[in-house]
Design a protein around this motif. Sequence first.
Motif, PDB file in Angstrom:
ATOM      1  N   ASP A 110      50.039  84.149  65.542  1.00  0.00           N
ATOM      2  CA  ASP A 110      49.945  82.791  66.084  1.00  0.00           C
ATOM      3  C   ASP A 110      49.575  82.816  67.563  1.00  0.00           C
ATOM      4  O   ASP A 110      48.497  82.404  67.961  1.00  0.00           O
ATOM      5  CB  ASP A 110      51.266  82.040  65.882  1.00  0.00           C
ATOM      6  N   ASN A 111      50.481  83.295  68.381  1.00  0.00           N
ATOM      7  CA  ASN A 111      50.271  83.419  69.820  1.00  0.00           C
ATOM      8  C   ASN A 111      51.476  84.175  70.398  1.00  0.00           C
ATOM      9  O   ASN A 111      52.385  84.562  69.660  1.00  0.00           O
ATOM     10  CB  ASN A 111      50.102  82.044  70.485  1.00  0.00           C
ATOM     11  N   LEU A 112      51.484  84.352  71.686  1.00  0.00           N
ATOM     12  CA  LEU A 112      52.537  85.145  72.329  1.00  0.00           C
ATOM     13  C   LEU A 112      53.861  84.403  72.478  1.00  0.00           C
ATOM     14  O   LEU A 112      54.820  84.963  73.000  1.00  0.00           O
ATOM     15  CB  LEU A 112      52.055  85.637  73.696  1.00  0.00           C
ATOM     16  N   SER A 113      53.904  83.165  71.997  1.00  0.00           N
ATOM     17  CA  SER A 113      55.198  82.470  71.976  1.00  0.00           C
ATOM     18  C   SER A 113      55.985  82.876  70.729  1.00  0.00           C
ATOM     19  O   SER A 113      57.171  82.578  70.605  1.00  0.00           O
ATOM     20  CB  SER A 113      55.005  80.956  72.003  1.00  0.00           C
ATOM     21  N   TRP A 114      55.297  83.532  69.781  1.00  0.00           N
ATOM     22  CA  TRP A 114      55.929  83.988  68.542  1.00  0.00           C
ATOM     23  C   TRP A 114      56.322  85.452  68.678  1.00  0.00           C
ATOM     24  O   TRP A 114      55.584  86.249  69.253  1.00  0.00           O
ATOM     25  CB  TRP A 114      54.968  83.820  67.379  1.00  0.00           C
ATOM     26  N   GLU A 115      57.488  85.796  68.139  1.00  0.00           N
ATOM     27  CA  GLU A 115      57.950  87.184  68.142  1.00  0.00           C
ATOM     28  C   GLU A 115      58.553  87.502  66.782  1.00  0.00           C
ATOM     29  O   GLU A 115      59.215  86.669  66.167  1.00  0.00           O
ATOM     30  CB  GLU A 115      58.996  87.410  69.240  1.00  0.00           C
ATOM     31  N   ASP A 116      58.320  88.708  66.304  1.00  0.00           N
ATOM     32  CA  ASP A 116      58.817  89.147  65.001  1.00  0.00           C
ATOM     33  C   ASP A 116      60.324  88.923  64.894  1.00  0.00           C
ATOM     34  O   ASP A 116      61.073  89.213  65.833  1.00  0.00           O
ATOM     35  CB  ASP A 116      58.500  90.638  64.824  1.00  0.00           C
TER      36      ASP A 116
END
Length: 292
Positions: A110-116
């Motif tokens: 998605d983008n860097l606002s998402w984290e695993d």
Amino acid sequence: MKQSKALSLLIILGIYILAGVLGYFTYIYIPLEFYFKLLFADIVGTVVVFIFSLILKNASCYDAYWSVLPMVVVLFYMFTKEMNVVRLLASIAVLGWGLRLTINWIYTFDNLSWEDWRYRMLKEKTKAFYPIINFLGIHLFPTLVVYLCILPIAFIFNYDVSMNIGVVIFFILAVLSFSMQGLADLEMHKFRKNRNSVFIRNGLWKYSRHPNYLGEILMWWNIAALSIFALGKNYWLMFGALVNTLMFTFISIPMAENHQRERKEGFDEYKAETRMLLPIYKRSKKETKIEG
């Protein structure tokens, strides 16, 4: 800035380019055997990615490194070593695997606002110790696994090899392995778009709970076997495939399944009806009752 997928991808690309450049100079200027040079270059690149993951407060900066690193190593050797049929076949297999996996990552990213979710879980559980876990568990450990998996390729490029039927067979099996992995991912994407059940029960997923992981595991066993046929009796080159298998079997898969069990009702029944990895059909309780 983190909300933009395009900008996030450019940032990660920039991080990987910097990691690759520093890794390249590490490899070139360290006066050691190629396998040690490759190890230290990989670690240097990993440290670069880790530093930026701290700056951006997102350990998922590392996620694509798993598939990009082997491609970079193969391309480096292709441009610096003399090519032959064995080296070309090994390169095609790894580049095909890496390109497919990286494209899949770009598609799902998605983008860097998402984290695993696994990283967020570790952060919550380890609290003040998370930076250590982040470096050792999320960054360094996978890098070492990848290093061990691609070591057979490094040996193929740095030693004399012989072309034989075993090389051809395991090249074909490697291509089939990452193709199966790709098919499993496509089936999962289709399922998520048209979700009509809790668990995916069609295609490859009818026979295995993790056909994508199975493809990943088989890929590196086939690469190791290819290298053994090309180089001779270097059976220890299978060690990377073994470590990779153990990682998925005892770490990645249990974490994923515990996560599903917490979120999805009926997981234990689904687990009882579908094998973990081996794509061998296992009859459901309903089918058994009907036949009885």
